[in-house]
Design a protein around this motif. Structure first.
Motif, PDB file in Angstrom:
ATOM      1  N   LEU A 453      -8.464   4.945   3.659  1.00 44.50           N
ATOM      2  CA  LEU A 453      -8.425   3.462   3.668  1.00 44.50           C
ATOM      3  C   LEU A 453      -9.555   2.671   3.311  1.00 44.50           C
ATOM      4  O   LEU A 453      -9.827   1.807   2.774  1.00 44.50           O
ATOM      5  CB  LEU A 453      -7.725   2.841   5.079  1.00 44.50           C
ATOM      6  N   ARG A 454     -10.993   3.321   3.898  1.00 36.59           N
ATOM      7  CA  ARG A 454     -12.010   2.592   3.641  1.00 36.59           C
ATOM      8  C   ARG A 454     -12.606   2.893   2.341  1.00 36.59           C
ATOM      9  O   ARG A 454     -12.999   1.634   1.802  1.00 36.59           O
ATOM     10  CB  ARG A 454     -13.090   3.293   4.778  1.00 36.59           C
ATOM     11  N   LEU A 455     -12.187   3.539   1.541  1.00 40.46           N
ATOM     12  CA  LEU A 455     -12.693   3.822   0.175  1.00 40.46           C
ATOM     13  C   LEU A 455     -11.918   2.859  -0.527  1.00 40.46           C
ATOM     14  O   LEU A 455     -12.267   2.296  -1.615  1.00 40.46           O
ATOM     15  CB  LEU A 455     -12.411   5.309  -0.257  1.00 40.46           C
ATOM     16  N   ALA A 456     -10.671   3.085  -0.293  1.00 35.06           N
ATOM     17  CA  ALA A 456      -9.475   1.955  -0.929  1.00 35.06           C
ATOM     18  C   ALA A 456      -9.853   0.448  -0.817  1.00 35.06           C
ATOM     19  O   ALA A 456      -9.831  -0.347  -1.908  1.00 35.06           O
ATOM     20  CB  ALA A 456      -8.031   2.035  -0.650  1.00 35.06           C
ATOM     21  N   VAL A 457     -10.333   0.139   0.429  1.00 36.72           N
ATOM     22  CA  VAL A 457     -10.647  -1.323   0.722  1.00 36.72           C
ATOM     23  C   VAL A 457     -11.896  -1.547  -0.062  1.00 36.72           C
ATOM     24  O   VAL A 457     -12.328  -2.460  -0.714  1.00 36.72           O
ATOM     25  CB  VAL A 457     -10.802  -1.711   2.104  1.00 36.72           C
ATOM     26  N   ARG A 461      -8.701  -2.364  -4.340  1.00 37.81           N
ATOM     27  CA  ARG A 461      -7.558  -2.096  -5.128  1.00 37.81           C
ATOM     28  C   ARG A 461      -6.304  -2.110  -4.112  1.00 37.81           C
ATOM     29  O   ARG A 461      -5.920  -1.151  -3.364  1.00 37.81           O
ATOM     30  CB  ARG A 461      -7.438  -0.654  -5.540  1.00 37.81           C
ATOM     31  N   PRO A 462      -5.541  -3.406  -4.032  1.00 32.75           N
ATOM     32  CA  PRO A 462      -4.572  -3.659  -3.107  1.00 32.75           C
ATOM     33  C   PRO A 462      -3.448  -2.697  -2.978  1.00 32.75           C
ATOM     34  O   PRO A 462      -2.982  -2.208  -1.722  1.00 32.75           O
ATOM     35  CB  PRO A 462      -3.978  -5.056  -3.557  1.00 32.75           C
ATOM     36  N   GLU A 463      -3.179  -2.207  -4.088  1.00 32.30           N
ATOM     37  CA  GLU A 463      -1.913  -1.391  -4.194  1.00 32.30           C
ATOM     38  C   GLU A 463      -2.287   0.125  -3.600  1.00 32.30           C
ATOM     39  O   GLU A 463      -1.587   0.726  -2.770  1.00 32.30           O
ATOM     40  CB  GLU A 463      -1.217  -0.854  -5.533  1.00 32.30           C
ATOM     41  N   SER A 464      -3.662   0.345  -3.778  1.00 28.48           N
ATOM     42  CA  SER A 464      -4.171   1.638  -2.976  1.00 28.48           C
ATOM     43  C   SER A 464      -4.417   1.499  -1.413  1.00 28.48           C
ATOM     44  O   SER A 464      -4.160   2.421  -0.745  1.00 28.48           O
ATOM     45  CB  SER A 464      -5.519   2.072  -3.798  1.00 28.48           C
ATOM     46  N   VAL A 570      -2.093  -6.811   3.407  1.00 25.56           N
ATOM     47  CA  VAL A 570      -1.768  -6.656   2.046  1.00 25.56           C
ATOM     48  C   VAL A 570      -0.538  -7.451   1.794  1.00 25.56           C
ATOM     49  O   VAL A 570       0.518  -7.256   2.549  1.00 25.56           O
ATOM     50  CB  VAL A 570      -1.608  -5.087   1.734  1.00 25.56           C
ATOM     51  N   VAL A 571      -0.391  -8.042   0.824  1.00 22.39           N
ATOM     52  CA  VAL A 571       0.735  -8.901   0.507  1.00 22.39           C
ATOM     53  C   VAL A 571       1.304  -8.468  -0.726  1.00 22.39           C
ATOM     54  O   VAL A 571       0.906  -8.172  -1.870  1.00 22.39           O
ATOM     55  CB  VAL A 571       0.461 -10.354   0.513  1.00 22.39           C
ATOM     56  N   VAL A 572       2.669  -8.143  -0.766  1.00 19.79           N
ATOM     57  CA  VAL A 572       3.717  -7.742  -2.023  1.00 19.79           C
ATOM     58  C   VAL A 572       4.450  -8.773  -2.221  1.00 19.79           C
ATOM     59  O   VAL A 572       5.377  -9.289  -1.263  1.00 19.79           O
ATOM     60  CB  VAL A 572       4.178  -6.661  -1.915  1.00 19.79           C
ATOM     61  N   ALA A 573       4.290  -9.357  -3.241  1.00 22.17           N
ATOM     62  CA  ALA A 573       5.102 -10.769  -3.681  1.00 22.17           C
ATOM     63  C   ALA A 573       5.426 -10.727  -5.090  1.00 22.17           C
ATOM     64  O   ALA A 573       4.236 -10.570  -5.965  1.00 22.17           O
ATOM     65  CB  ALA A 573       4.567 -12.053  -3.217  1.00 22.17           C
ATOM     66  N   ASP A 574       6.657 -10.830  -5.777  1.00 24.36           N
ATOM     67  CA  ASP A 574       6.947 -11.026  -7.247  1.00 24.36           C
ATOM     68  C   ASP A 574       6.271  -9.807  -8.132  1.00 24.36           C
ATOM     69  O   ASP A 574       5.883 -10.098  -9.098  1.00 24.36           O
ATOM     70  CB  ASP A 574       6.515 -12.166  -7.575  1.00 24.36           C
ATOM     71  N   GLY A 575       6.300  -8.633  -7.391  1.00 24.83           N
ATOM     72  CA  GLY A 575       5.777  -7.341  -8.202  1.00 24.83           C
ATOM     73  C   GLY A 575       4.371  -7.174  -8.143  1.00 24.83           C
ATOM     74  O   GLY A 575       3.710  -6.229  -8.861  1.00 24.83           O
ATOM     75  N   ARG A 576       3.474  -8.046  -7.376  1.00 29.19           N
ATOM     76  CA  ARG A 576       2.136  -7.870  -7.474  1.00 29.19           C
ATOM     77  C   ARG A 576       1.702  -7.888  -6.013  1.00 29.19           C
ATOM     78  O   ARG A 576       2.434  -8.064  -4.993  1.00 29.19           O
ATOM     79  CB  ARG A 576       1.397  -9.131  -7.914  1.00 29.19           C
ATOM     80  N   THR A 577       0.534  -7.030  -5.821  1.00 33.15           N
ATOM     81  CA  THR A 577       0.052  -6.826  -4.394  1.00 33.15           C
ATOM     82  C   THR A 577      -1.376  -7.616  -4.389  1.00 33.15           C
ATOM     83  O   THR A 577      -2.196  -7.816  -5.526  1.00 33.15           O
ATOM     84  CB  THR A 577      -0.237  -5.254  -4.071  1.00 33.15           C
ATOM     85  N   SER A 578      -1.732  -8.087  -3.008  1.00 30.55           N
ATOM     86  CA  SER A 578      -3.166  -8.716  -2.968  1.00 30.55           C
ATOM     87  C   SER A 578      -3.614  -8.589  -1.633  1.00 30.55           C
ATOM     88  O   SER A 578      -2.737  -8.268  -0.788  1.00 30.55           O
ATOM     89  CB  SER A 578      -2.913 -10.165  -2.974  1.00 30.55           C
TER      90      SER A 578
END
Length: 869
Positions: A453-457, A461-464, A570-578
């Protein structure tokens, strides 16, 4: 001659029936007259009986008396037999060298079966001090000596029972089980059934070494039952069982066992077993996050083991000292050197898991002190050493691989290694059938998932980040609990537990009933833990963002996560992550506690409603600003699917101003929500309506719902019994239970809904074959869960969702039953009109939140939709 025969009989019975052995030995001694041999053998039998119940001081006294009497009469063989046992007792009290000397003095005087027994005793001591090759050779010699002398079934069974411990430590599972099976057969056939307790204890040890937790717990529990029946001392059984509990992070039970064991062995001057009890105590302290206490216990254990000449146990203590110093933040060259020494000693003693863990600590120390060559060497060895063996070993090897790749700048390779390690632990968790064990065992994955998780943050990269957050959370809730092998006995214990609860309501002296309740809860919990899992661990992995978005439709997923005390979403909306950094988790946790306090008092103290209303509003606005407001540009006013973390599981989300009017569902994980949302809805429309006792408004609520649906099965009054309710719920489309609810923070799977014949618990619900697709629990705190590392949740809600219920509506705060009724009736009217559950609950809340007394407002915000909305 008759006194001598009685004394010999007493010696044979010492480990199967110590009370009878003691009585026979005392009778033989009293009747011996001038027969010195009878007196010596009787004293030896008394020593054996004392040893079997753990009274080592008494055992030594009687055995020395036996040796003295036999030596004075020049009964060399009798003296030698007593010396063999005395040598073992001396080892148990920490005098290993002296014990081996006594055995050396005894050896020349014995032949045949007696020599084989003495060799076995020496082999047991050699096993204790970690000299495994020597112990294996001496066990083999004991069996060979016995065979040459014509054999003795009882001695052979005893040798095999003891050798199984060594074979398990050496990884020879088949050989260990073969020895144990033969020992059990002989002990039973020769009338020494009490000794089979030791067989089951060793069977538990073998299962724990190979990583089979349900089998280990089942064997240890059976051993405990047999020890109690025989009246013999269980020896190290409590410590060994607690080690297994700690391996799946059942920390509170392991702590209680460790504290009791330290006091017990210290009181009985059992220095050898006291070392292992102190080691257990140190391990528990490390898991509890108290490295200073762990260091103190480990240092004591290391000194004691060194004095006893037990290098293997001293090595394990040194490893725990290393872990404690690492946890305390010590990062100097001295710690690195002591870590290297610990690795060498652990490897020599055969402590494979500890050696791998120590190598990881040494490697990280080397990196932090600028010694990359040392780190590379240790990590490379750890990778090679962890290619086989139990899951914990293989997971550590993948952790080592990830650290090695990180050191080489290969972040993608490190990520792949961490994922491989998590998959290993997933398979281990899937092998555990009980939801409780799966939930607690998730603590094993903390280091791997935390690093991933730390590496992904860091990479942004939100999806990761979402995928690593999902690997980390609520894994146990995605698997259906397995039924234990003794399911009928479990059901019987649950029925007895309900009767105790009923009796408590009218008892004038509740103390005996409370003790009985604790015994039955322990029995239910233990039986459930014996279940082995057989579920593919990746059956409910997170779907792609595309599939997740398709299931969300117009809704938005918000998954909260905690990384080193900082909160992210992490937000998933309209096919996108943030990815959205939010703030410190500590402040949020305090605000959630304040809010729950205010809501509870608002519900039950109407005279002080103004003060508590202000506190609710102020705290809700603060939490809204911390948790939701930063996300509003992304989420707008759309329906929400919320995946909480830590203390946010206790938050009544509808109380937040920006959530009050919107449809909202809460789920332990995105993967679980996707499974529930896309599950086959089925064609049936069976409804079950239940009301518990002593709640007039609940009975009226259930009756009104039953009138609205004449075909519904309505269970009320004396008909609302647990077994009947569970049977009615099985396969239903919708269930509604209005009853007293109680959340058990100390034991969340015993959280209850009170029915006519007693509590309906999560253990009862776990026996459902097909849970209701939708269920409404109109009861206080019925949606609350205990939260464990990895955001694993345990309670009524988590069990129902794990079983396959797609939607659950329940409260996360106490709500008076008269306040719930209007909301519940409005909710069902909207469900009947075809509204999805989250939308129906939001609409019912809007219609009723401003009506009636303050308790109605608490009801409006206290009910939460879990699962598919």
């Amino acid at each position: 001659m008759e006194a001598l025969a009685t004394a010999n009989r007493a010696a044979d019975l010492a480990f199967g029936d110590p009370a009878r052995a003691r009585a026979l030995a005392e009778a033989a001694r009293a009747a011996a007259g001038g027969d010195v041999e009878a007196v010596a053998v009787a004293e030896q039998a008394l020593g054996l009986a004392a040893l079997s119940v753990g009274r080592l001081t008494d055992a030594e006294r009687h055995l020395r008396a036996a040796v003295g009497s036999a030596d004075a009469a020049r009964l060399t063989q009798v003296a030698a037999k007593a010396r063999g046992v005395l040598g073992y007792v001396l080892t148990l009290t920490g005098r290993t060298a002296e014990g081996l000397r006594e055995m050396d003095r005894a050896t020349p005087a014995l032949s045949g079966p007696a020599a084989a027994r003495l060799a076995m005793q020496r082999a047991v001591v050699l096993t204790e001090v970690g000299r495994f090759p020597d112990a294996a050779a001496v066990f083999a010699a004991a069996l060979e000596t016995l065979g040459r002398s014509g054999g003795d079934d009882l001695i052979e069974a005893t040798i095999r029972n003891n050798r199984a411990i060594l074979l398990a430590r050496l990884g020879d599972w088949r050989g260990a089980e073969d020895d144990l099976r033969r020992a059990e057969e002989v002990f039973t056939a020769t009338g020494h059934g009490g000794r089979t307790a030791m067989v089951y204890q060793n069977r538990g040890l073998a299962a724990s070494v190979r990583g089979d937790v349900p089998a280990a717990l089942a064997a240890y529990d059976e051993a405990a039952r047999r020890y109690r029946a025989a009246g013999t001392d269980p020896g190290l059984l409590p410590v060994e069982r607690a080690e297994v509990l700690l391996s799946v992070r059942l920390v509170a039970e392991a702590r209680a066992a460790a504290d009791a064991a330290v006091a017990h062995y210290a009181g009985r001057r059992n220095a050898v077993d006291l070392v292992q009890a102190r080691l257990l105590s140190a391990k528990v302290a490390l898991v509890e996050g108290d490295p200073a206490a762990a260091l103190a216990e480990a240092v004591r254990a290391r000194r004691s083991a060194a004095r006893q000449g037990r290098p293997g146990w001293a090595a394990l203590a040194a490893y725990l000292v290393l872990r404690a110093r690492w946890a305390l933040g010590e990062r100097d060259a001295a710690v690195l050197r002591s870590g290297a020494r610990a690795v060498a000693a652990l490897t020599a003693a055969g402590w494979l898991v500890a050696a791998l863990d120590a190598r990881l600590i040494v490697a990280r120390l080397a990196v932090e002190t600028g010694r990359w060559a040392v780190a590379r060497r240790e990590l490379t060895v750890a990778i090679r050493a962890g290619r086989g063996g139990p899951a914990e070993v293989r997971a550590r090897a993948w952790h080592a691989m990830a650290l090695l790749r990180l050191g080489d700048g290969d972040r993608r390779g490190a990520d792949a290694a961490l994922r491989a390690g998590v998959r290993v632990l997933d398979r281990f968790r899937a092998s555990l059938g009980a939801t409780e064990l799966r939930a607690h065992a998730s603590g094993h994955a903390d280091e791997l998932t935390g690093l991933g998780l730390r590496l992904a943050v860091e990479r942004g990269r939100p999806e990761s980040v979402l995928r690593w957050a999902e690997r980390r959370r609520a894994w146990a809730s995605r698997l259906r609990p397995a039924r234990p092998p003794d399911d009928a006995e479990l059901a019987a214990d649950l029925a007895r537990l309900r009767q105790v609860a009923v009796d408590l309501a009218t008892s004038t002296d509740p103390r005996p009933l409370l003790r009985r309740q604790a015994e039955l809860e322990r029995s239910v919990r233990n039986r459930a833990r014996h279940a082995a899992g057989a579920v593919a661990p990746d059956a409910d992995t997170l779907p792609s963002v595309r599939r997740l978005s398709a299931a969300l439709g117009a809704s938005v997923l918000v998954e909260y996560l905690d990384l080193a005390g900082r909160l992210y979403a992490v937000v998933v909306a309209d096919g996108r992550t943030s990815l959205h950094p939010l703030g410190a988790l500590d402040g949020v946790a305090g605000a959630v506690a304040d809010l729950r306090f205010a809501l509870r008092h608002l519900a039950y103290q109407p005279r002080a409603h103004r003060r508590f209303t202000e506190l609710v509003d102020r705290t809700a606005r603060r939490l809204d600003a911390d948790l939701v407001a930063p996300l509003l540009p992304t989420i707008g006013d759309r329906p929400l699917v919320v995946v909480p973390t830590g203390p946010l599981h206790d938050l009544p989300w509808p109380v937040l101003p920006t959530c009050r009017a919107r449809p909202l569902s809460v789920t332990p994980s995105a993967a679980l929500w996707h499974r529930a949302t896309t599950a086959d809805r089925g064609a049936g429309d069976e409804r079950v309506v239940v009301s518990g006792p002593d709640l007039p408004h609940a009975a009226a609520e259930a009756a009104a719902l039953a009138r609205r649906h004449p075909t519904a099965r309505h269970l009320a009054g004396p008909d609302a019994r647990v077994d009947d309710v569970v049977a009615a719920l099985d396969g239903a489309a919708l269930g509604h239970i209005a009853a007293h609810g109680r959340f058990r923070a100390d034991n969340p799977l015993f959280s209850e809904l009170r029915l006519a014949d007693g509590p309906l618990t999560a253990h009862d619900l776990a026996r459902l074959t097909r849970p209701p697709r939708r269920i409404v629990l109109s009861a206080c705190d019925s949606g609350r869960s205990a939260v464990h590392p990895g955001d694993e949740v345990l309670g009524l809600a988590s069990v129902l969702l794990a079983l396959g219920t797609t939607t659950l509506v329940a409260t996360v705060v106490p709500v008076p039953d008269e306040a719930s009724r209007p909301l519940m009736l409005r909710l069902h009217a909207l469900l009947d009109a075809g509204h999805p559950p989250a939308h129906a609950l939001a609409e019912a809340r809007r219609a009723l939140s401003d009506e009636g007394p303050p308790s109605h407002r608490v009801a409006a915000v206290g009910f939460v939709c879990f699962g598919a909305g």
